[in-house]
Design an enzyme around this catalytic site. Structure first.
Site, mmCIF file in Angstrom:
data_model
loop_
_atom_site.group_PDB
_atom_site.id
_atom_site.type_symbol
_atom_site.label_atom_id
_atom_site.label_comp_id
_atom_site.label_asym_id
_atom_site.label_seq_id
_atom_site.Cartn_x
_atom_site.Cartn_y
_atom_site.Cartn_z
ATOM 1 N N TYR A 1 -17.162 -10.317 12.681
ATOM 2 C CA TYR A 1 -18.144 -11.383 12.516
ATOM 3 C C TYR A 1 -17.497 -12.753 12.354
ATOM 4 C CZ TYR A 1 -21.881 -7.914 11.956
ATOM 5 O OH TYR A 1 -22.778 -6.908 12.167
ATOM 6 N N ASP B 1 -18.022 6.771 9.475
ATOM 7 C CA ASP B 1 -18.958 7.716 10.092
ATOM 8 C C ASP B 1 -19.376 8.789 9.101
ATOM 9 O OD1 ASP B 1 -16.289 8.473 10.166
ATOM 10 O OD2 ASP B 1 -16.381 9.350 12.168
ATOM 11 N N ASP C 1 -28.179 -1.669 5.567
ATOM 12 C CA ASP C 1 -29.511 -1.477 6.153
ATOM 13 C C ASP C 1 -29.916 -0.008 6.081
ATOM 14 O OD1 ASP C 1 -29.546 -4.151 6.724
ATOM 15 O OD2 ASP C 1 -29.816 -3.938 8.878
#
Length: 338
Positions: free
Chosen positions: A124, A202, A230
């Site tokens: 980012y 994962d 999220d």
């Protein structure tokens, strides 16, 4: 001391949530004698349309003079508002609680997880390039400094909670970048007062779905933290109920996680919970700065009022199975503030 707050209503449902929440803010300020100076400024899609800039100079002038930014959701210009502000003011710690509420169904019962996400680097950082017409590249930046300070933030929260931290990375594949982050986790957390474990991202995603109760504080890098927070919010009940904080050494920003929801804007059915929980986090942050107990008390009063309104269940908005209006929900919370 007076704390200056720049208030950004945002886009879509943001302005109506913020406008109605002022009633609750005013009651908290009056009831607890809070020394807050709130200045409303423009940012986001509406500012872009009006001024040609989603963060116009007059807004940045107010933000520069403020201790804290409090904002509603922003629309398509979110990257140019939220990410830019994080980078400008080095707000390196993104704090994302995922906590279940009464009468909001989920498959897991009582969920209470805190995700501490590094907020300023990783992919980012925005270092993306075209090498040719058909090949692009993005540079993943992980530094020791950023890793150390986010792990220390996670340690602080873990010591206040259940003294357990899960460090999430993918060092088995990205051996240099994630390898550096995982090494810093071990150096700081091994031998500390907390129970410490490492988990590949994962596996962490799978284990959150399998059994969220195994987690307490998760510390991770920017991209993984964005995704896992999220996921955790949805596991707790709904992404639309999740607050967040972006904290640096000189500035902090508090905001709901959900989007601008243009499809329901202006219909008086938006849910103010995430914004109000962000206000509660803001007041708790001011307590950490000032050590004045009134800010902690106000934060707790707001949290408890929200919890009691959910427990009563008479004024819930349509997104969580109710039929009440935004204004009804605000009134229910307002009436329960001690």
């Amino acid at each position: 001391m007076e704390y200056r707050i720049a208030l950004l209503p945002g886009d879509g449902i943001g302005p109506e949530i913020v406008a109605n929440s002022k009633k609750i803010l005013s009651k908290l300020i009056e009831s607890y004698a809070l020394n807050l100076q709130i200045t409303e400024v423009e940012a986001g899609d509406s500012a872009l349309a009006k001024y040609g800039d989603p963060l116009p100079k007059q807004t940045l002038d107010i933000i520069n003079k403020s201790h804290i930014i409090l904002k509603g959701p922003v629309g398509e210009s979110a990257m140019d508002v939220v990410v830019k502000l994080r980078q400008m003011y080095d707000m390196y710690a993104n704090i994302r609680p995922a906590k279940s509420l009464p009468n909001v169904p989920n498959k897991y019962g009582n969920v209470d997880i805190l995700i501490v996400r590094e907020n300023t680097e990783d992919l980012y950082k925005g270092f993306e390039f075209m090498l040719s017409d058909d090949t692009s590249i993005g540079i993943k930046v992980i530094t020791k400094k950023a890793s150390e300070r986010i792990v220390r933030v996670a340690l602080k929260y873990a010591l206040e909670r259940n003294k357990k931290i899960t460090c999430v990375h993918k060092a088995n594949v990205m051996r240099i970048t994630d390898g550096l982050f995982s090494r810093v986790c071990r150096e700081i957390l091994k031998g500390s007062e907390v129970k410490f474990e490492e988990m590949y991202v994962d596996a962490a995603a799978a284990n959150l779905v399998r059994d969220p109760s195994r987690f307490d504080v998760i510390v991770t890098t920017n991209v993984y933290g964005d995704i896992l927070s999220d996921e955790a919010a949805q596991i707790a009940g709904s992404l639309g109920l999740a607050p967040s904080a972006n904290i640096g050494d000189s500035k902090a920003l508090f905001e709901p996680v959900h989007g601008a929801a243009f499809d329901i804007a202006g219909k008086n059915i938006a849910n103010p919970t995430a914004f109000l929980l962000s206000v509660s986090m803001m007041l708790d942050y001011i307590y950490s700065l000032s050590k004045e107990i009134k800010y902690k008390n106000a934060s707790n009063a707001l949290q408890n009022a929200i919890y009691e309104a959910y427990k009563e269940g008479k004024a819930l908005t349509p997104d969580i199975g109710g039929s009440a209006k935004l204004t009804d929900f605000i009134d229910a919370i307002y009436s329960k503030i001690a």
